[in-house]
Design a protein around this motif. Structure first.
Motif, short mmCIF file in Angstrom:
data_model
loop_
_atom_site.label_atom_id
_atom_site.label_comp_id
_atom_site.label_asym_id
_atom_site.label_seq_id
_atom_site.Cartn_x
_atom_site.Cartn_y
_atom_site.Cartn_z
N ARG A 40 -1.06 13.75 1.84
CA ARG A 40 -1.27 14.05 3.12
C ARG A 40 -1.24 15.08 4.16
O ARG A 40 -1.31 15.26 4.92
N TYR B 58 3.09 6.41 0.05
CA TYR B 58 2.00 7.33 0.94
C TYR B 58 1.80 7.89 -0.11
O TYR B 58 1.04 9.54 0.42
N GLU C 208 6.31 -6.01 8.24
CA GLU C 208 6.05 -6.21 6.90
C GLU C 208 5.88 -4.22 6.76
O GLU C 208 5.31 -2.99 6.84
N SER D 86 1.94 3.67 12.29
CA SER D 86 2.92 4.17 11.46
C SER D 86 3.19 5.21 11.58
O SER D 86 2.96 6.02 12.66
N TYR E 129 -3.39 14.88 7.03
CA TYR E 129 -2.95 14.44 8.57
C TYR E 129 -2.27 15.80 8.98
O TYR E 129 -1.58 16.32 9.80
N GLY F 197 6.78 -0.13 4.98
CA GLY F 197 6.61 0.43 3.56
C GLY F 197 6.82 1.77 3.93
O GLY F 197 8.09 1.54 3.29
N ARG F 198 6.93 2.33 4.27
CA ARG F 198 7.15 3.57 4.78
C ARG F 198 8.89 4.27 4.31
O ARG F 198 9.95 5.10 3.88
N GLY G 238 5.65 0.12 9.95
CA GLY G 238 5.56 0.94 10.95
C GLY G 238 6.78 1.94 11.28
O GLY G 238 6.97 3.02 12.46
N LYS H 155 0.77 -0.86 -0.49
CA LYS H 155 -0.29 -0.16 0.17
C LYS H 155 0.93 1.31 -0.19
O LYS H 155 0.74 2.08 -1.06
#
Ligand code: LLP
Length: 411
Positions: A311, A370, A272, A201, A315, A274-275, A238, A59
């Protein structure tokens, strides 16, 4: 560390001048660096000395080029939809390295994942457990599962991306999980093989991870008493990155701490991320359309908007914004805004920026995670192009959408 650096006063993506990319491919433009992706994956994956699998979280950036690059380096994938399964397979990722998370897996998505033979489902409710069991029995197969445990740990991050607190929609609390594992143990069509958790995250310290891990290790002992032998421990994603002045732990520190806890067990760790892999491997290049001074504000109006990078609007996230070809100029306090008809359409607010001019390029940093994946066509804006740079070469990884693309699916 990343490979977006100024050389002779011009921002480069690896060896390619960013203005050249902007002129060739237009703006707004996402630019990714292959060397950075490789470095981040290697730094992360090599940080764990215990048996483990790094399942990149699709994602965060699901471009096929990104997925196939990481897949070729040995990454598995963490998916949350049939669409992500499709992408991972299209990118050539081995299905036995795929884990499937998410609170709302639909029947057809469960069937697709069972047919593909994924490693396991991270199950998020008792209802989902029953559903997966029923579908697997129906298909004459067995689904490997983990239950996603909600350890009730505060990750101290933005509330929208905190997922391991009691009030969160994700996972199951410890007591319910225990009952669900018992049910799974006795259920035909499912085989409980792991424990899963993902607490949030953009975490900038390892303490919440360690707190969650400690709770899981105790929980695992209780499961063993019930005769449920767990082989996989999935700690989710995360790990945070530096957008501004955050000082997240290096993967080495995280890996060492986690590996120490798992040493001597027979568990395979699943991660897992991502970022931390893709976040600083991408920038968003935009062109200044106008500058506008009002009695109370200076606005820099650019051709990227909240539909391209949501973003900041969603956020209040910080993305560093800088000139692509910096010049000595007085600094102004500005809002960097897009052309969308909403006051929430901004990339930065109250930001110190040199007095830029119409026509020049700016870069928003840390946009690899993202970024494009959360973009939309709001205000009928065709989505941006994505380019992957490797050394001296640039490949168009996704072409810019056209006006025809905007209406292509409308009947
Ligand atoms: N695993 C699970 C089950 C997840 O839900 C997520 C992210 C990850 C792994 C990857 O987390 P990472 O390593 O990237 O932190 N759109 C937000 C972030 C949402 C994260 C959702 N889940 C943002 O732009 O900050």
């Amino acid at each position: 560390m990343h490979h977006f650096e100024y050389k002779d006063g011009v921002l480069h993506a690896e060896n390619v001048p960013v203005p050249e990319l902007a002129r060739t491919y237009g703006t707004p433009l996402y630019v990714y660096s292959e060397a950075t992706l490789r470095r981040h994956f290697e730094a992360f994956d090599s940080a764990f000395s215990c048996p483990h699998m790094t399942c990149y979280s699709v994602k965060a950036n699901s471009n096929l080029r990104v997925l196939s690059l990481l897949g070729s380096m040995g990454a598995g994938m963490d998916i949350v939809s049939g669409g992500e399964l499709y992408r991972a397979r299209k990118a050539g990722v081995a299905t036995d390295k795929i884990v499937y998370s998410g609170v709302g897996k639909r029947d057809e998505e469960i069937r697709e994942a069972l047919t593909a033979g994924i490693l396991m489902f991270n199950v998020e409710s008792e209802a989902e457990l029953a559903r997966i069991g029923a579908i697997a029995r129906d298909m004459g197969t067995t689904a490997r599962i983990s239950l996603r445990i909600n350890p009730d740990v505060d990750p101290k991050t933005h509330p929208y991306v905190a997922t391991g607190l009691k009030k969160s929609k994700f996972g199951l609390d410890m007591e319910t999980s225990l009952a669900a594992y018992q049910a799974a143990r006795d259920m035909e069509g499912v085989e409980p093989v792991g424990i899963d958790c993902h607490i949030g995250s953009q975490l900038t310290t390892i303490d919440p991870f360690m707190e969650a891990l400690d709770k899981i290790m105790h929980f695992r002992a209780r499961l063993a008493d019930l005769g449920v032998a767990i082989r996989y421990l999935d700690l989710g994603g995360g790990l945070g990155i530096t957008y501004d002045e955050e000082t997240p732990p290096h993967p080495r520190e995280f890996g060492a701490a986690v590996s120490k806890v798992l040493a001597g067990t027979d568990l395979t760790l699943i991660l897992e991320p991502g970022r931390v892999i893709v976040g600083n491997a991408g920038i968003l290049v935009t062109r200044v359309t106008y500058v506008k001074d009002t009695p109370s504000k200076h606005f820099v109006i650019v051709d990227a908007a909240m539909n391209d990078l949501i973003r900041p609007s969603l956020y209040g996230s910080f993305h560093r914004i800088a000139e692509v070809e910096p010049k000595q100029r007085p600094v102004l306090n500005v809002d960097v805004v897009g052309p969308i008809c909403e006051s929430g359409d901004f990339l930065a607010r109250d930001r110190e920026l040199p007095t830029v001019e119409a026509g020049e390029y700016l870069a928003a940093f840390s946009a690899g995670a993202y970024g494009f994946v959360m973009s939309s066509q709001y205000n009928s804006r065709p989505r941006a192009a994505e380019v992957l740079v490797s050394g001296d070469a640039a490949i168009l990884a996704r072409r810019r959408e056209s006006y025809e693309d905007l209406v292509a699916l409308e009947l």
